[in-house]
Structure formats: structure tokens, C-alpha cells
Design an enzyme around this catalytic site. Structure first.
Site, mmCIF file in Angstrom:
data_model
loop_
_atom_site.group_PDB
_atom_site.id
_atom_site.type_symbol
_atom_site.label_atom_id
_atom_site.label_comp_id
_atom_site.label_asym_id
_atom_site.label_seq_id
_atom_site.Cartn_x
_atom_site.Cartn_y
_atom_site.Cartn_z
ATOM 1 N N CYS A 125 41.557 -1.092 66.370
ATOM 2 C CA CYS A 125 41.502 -1.463 64.954
ATOM 3 C C CYS A 125 40.851 -2.841 64.792
ATOM 4 O O CYS A 125 39.962 -3.030 63.952
ATOM 5 C CB CYS A 125 42.918 -1.444 64.365
ATOM 6 N N CYS A 126 41.267 -3.815 65.609
ATOM 7 C CA CYS A 126 40.658 -5.152 65.546
ATOM 8 C C CYS A 126 39.189 -5.098 65.930
ATOM 9 O O CYS A 126 38.362 -5.827 65.375
ATOM 10 C CB CYS A 126 41.390 -6.119 66.481
ATOM 11 N N CYS A 156 46.304 -9.851 59.111
ATOM 12 C CA CYS A 156 46.376 -8.702 58.211
ATOM 13 C C CYS A 156 47.832 -8.418 57.825
ATOM 14 O O CYS A 156 48.761 -8.681 58.588
ATOM 15 C CB CYS A 156 45.810 -7.469 58.899
ATOM 16 N N CYS A 193 49.952 -6.398 60.357
ATOM 17 C CA CYS A 193 50.211 -6.932 61.694
ATOM 18 C C CYS A 193 50.749 -8.359 61.664
ATOM 19 O O CYS A 193 50.648 -9.078 62.674
ATOM 20 C CB CYS A 193 48.936 -6.884 62.528
ATOM 21 N N CYS A 227 42.970 -11.310 68.482
ATOM 22 C CA CYS A 227 42.263 -10.174 67.886
ATOM 23 C C CYS A 227 40.990 -9.858 68.641
ATOM 24 O O CYS A 227 40.360 -8.841 68.393
ATOM 25 C CB CYS A 227 41.956 -10.453 66.424
HETATM 26 S S1 SF4 Z 1 45.139 -7.397 62.702
HETATM 27 FE FE1 SF4 Z 1 46.006 -5.303 62.572
HETATM 28 S S2 SF4 Z 1 45.230 -4.334 60.686
HETATM 29 FE FE2 SF4 Z 1 44.020 -6.182 61.105
HETATM 30 S S3 SF4 Z 1 42.225 -5.455 62.165
HETATM 31 FE FE3 SF4 Z 1 43.707 -6.054 63.766
HETATM 32 S S4 SF4 Z 1 44.971 -4.235 64.210
HETATM 33 FE FE4 SF4 Z 1 43.791 -3.833 62.309
#
Ligand code: SF4
Length: 256
Positions: A125-126, A208, A211, A234
């Protein structure tokens, strides 16, 4: 402003860093920013997620140069308080924040990778929402300025004030790398710098919504990031070698 140091190859860029790196360790953040702006002109930009450290840099930059560049990776999952802070920054400092997005909207990500990817694979996701957009943005630049501090995470403990970023193939400038959290907050209060309202609600580090949680008394300041996972970064500041072609392409742009 035209760059003052015409470093046009990877070797020249690295030589520039090698020559200055040791001396730069004793530079103040203000001198570091001035050097960055004078050297790279419009090909350097501040990268910020608008944490307390980032706000210090933005305020210092505004005092050094009115038209500095500032960009953020907007994952589209940020807190309302963070979006509110962006509006306040643009108004106070008279700049337009350059917002960079993933090529996938949240809806497209869900269709492609399933619901709530951050609960199953936060690294992916990151990578989709932060690292790829950052890589795209940095391909426009010769240098980037970050607000990382050495005592934030193990990964950041060896960061230098100026360094060659092999992962993304450009110069990386960390003006407050040796500052403590206490120095950051002293600057904010002394200079009446705006900051994210969540900092007053036990969120020392803000990312985010999915998270980030508030920290409890005695917890590490970054314990609220990716709770339940060993993840502490991240991926933006993790050091890994870039490919030769990436470095060559980036190095050729330095000084343009
Ligand atoms: S912090 Fe969480 S929601 Fe944001 S990009 Fe990374 S995994 Fe995705």
C-alpha cells in the site's frame, strides 16, 4: 535561479557531496537551506507530510526565499486536520503546495488489490500510494530537502546533513538531521509556526488515517504508526541502491 555548481554527471554530483559533506555537518539548518536554494535553484524542493519537523523547515525556508518549492505525497487517506494545515500553510506563506498522487485512486486500488490493503500488506500500500509517487516527483528534481532527524528511527540514525540518495538518484538534504524533538518544538513556539492540531491529541507522528493512532504515555513517539506491524518506515527514507540507469539519468539532470 540557475544552479551555481554545474554538476552534470553522477561522479560530479557525488564529488560535490563528498567535498562538502563533512563541513556541512556543522552548518545550521538555515545555512543548509540557503546552500540548497543557491546551488539547485528551482530543481530543489522540500518534501513534507507536515509533521512538526516539516513545519520548522517550511518556516525557515519562507524566511530564506519566498518562492521555494514544497511538495507532498497526498495518499488521499490523510486526516482532515492535515488537509486543514495545508490550507493554513498556503495562506500564511503565500505558496502553492505541489500535491502528488498515486496513479491509482483509492477506488481503483480497492478494485485491483482488494479492500483495506493496508491491513494485509501495508508495504505494498505504501509502495503504491507513497513510494511510486515520490519516485515520479523526484525524477523532476536534482535535490530534495527532508525533515528527517537521526533519532527518529534506526534507519534514519546514519543520515547525513547532505548526502547522495542512491535509491532515487539525486542529492538529499536533511537540514535538521541532528535536531531533537525538543529543539523542534522550541522553534515552533518561538516563531509561532502553525502545526497539526493532532499533535495536541497525543499524535506525535501523523500519517494516513488507516495507519496512525494516538500514543499512550511512555510509548515510543512512532508507536502510533502502523500499529500491529513491525513496520516503522513507509519506504521513502530506506536506503537501497538504485539501478545504474536510474542514477545515470538523474545525475545527467543535475545542473540543468
Ligand atoms: S500509511 Fe497505511 S494507508 Fe497510508 S499508504 Fe501506507 S499502508 Fe497505505
Amino acid at each position: 535561479m540557475k544552479p551555481q555548481i554545474p554538476a552534470r554527471t553522477q561522479d560530479q554530483a557525488k564529488a560535490l557531496i563528498a567535498d562538502l559533506q563533512q563541513a556541512a555537518e556543522s552548518w545550521t539548518p538555515q545555512r543548509t537551506l540557503t546552500w540548497a536554494f543557491d546551488t539547485f535553484g528551482s530543481r530543489v524542493a522540500i518534501s513534507s507530510a507536515f509533521g512538526a519537523e516539516g513545519m520548522v523547515l517550511i518556516d525557515m525556508a519562507a524566511r530564506a526565499r519566498k518562492d521555494f518549492r514544497l511538495f507532498t505525497i497526498d495518499t488521499e487517506f490523510l486526516f482532515p486536520e492535515t488537509y486543514n494545515l495545508m490550507d493554513r500553510i498556503e495562506e500564511k506563506y503565500g505558496i502553492a503546495i505541489e500535491k502528488v498522487y498515486s496513479v491509482l485512486s483509492p477506488e481503483e486500488q480497492e478494485r485491483t488489490h482488494g479492500t483495506a490493503l493496508w491491513t494485509r500488506d501495508p508495504d505494498l500500500c505504501c509502495s503504491l500510494r507513497k513510494v511510486e509517487p515520490l519516485r515520479r516527483k523526484l525524477s523532476e528534481l536534482s535535490a530534495w530537502i527532508t525533515s528527517i532527524r537521526r533519532d527518529q528511527t534506526t534507519v534514519r540514525s546514519s543520515a547525513r546533513r547532505i548526502e547522495w540518495d542512491a535509491k532515487f538518484g539525486l542529492v538529499k538534504i536533511n537540514p535538521i538531521v541532528d535536531w531533537t524533538s525538543k529543539q523542534v518544538w522550541r522553534y515552533i513556539h518561538d516563531h509561532d509556526v502553525p502545526y497539526n492540531a493532532l499533535h495536541n491529541q497525543d499524535y506525535p507522528s501523523i500519517g494516513c488515517t488507516h495507519c496512525t493512532r494516538a500514543v499512550r504515555p511512555g510509548e515510543d513517539p512512532r508507536a502510533g504508526r502502523w500499529p500491529g506491524f513491525a513496520k516503522t518506515e513507509c519506504g521513502l527514507h530506506i536506503i537501497e541502491p538504485a539501478t545504474d540507469s536510474t542514477i545515470a539519468a538523474k545525475a545527467a539532470k543535475i545542473g540543468n
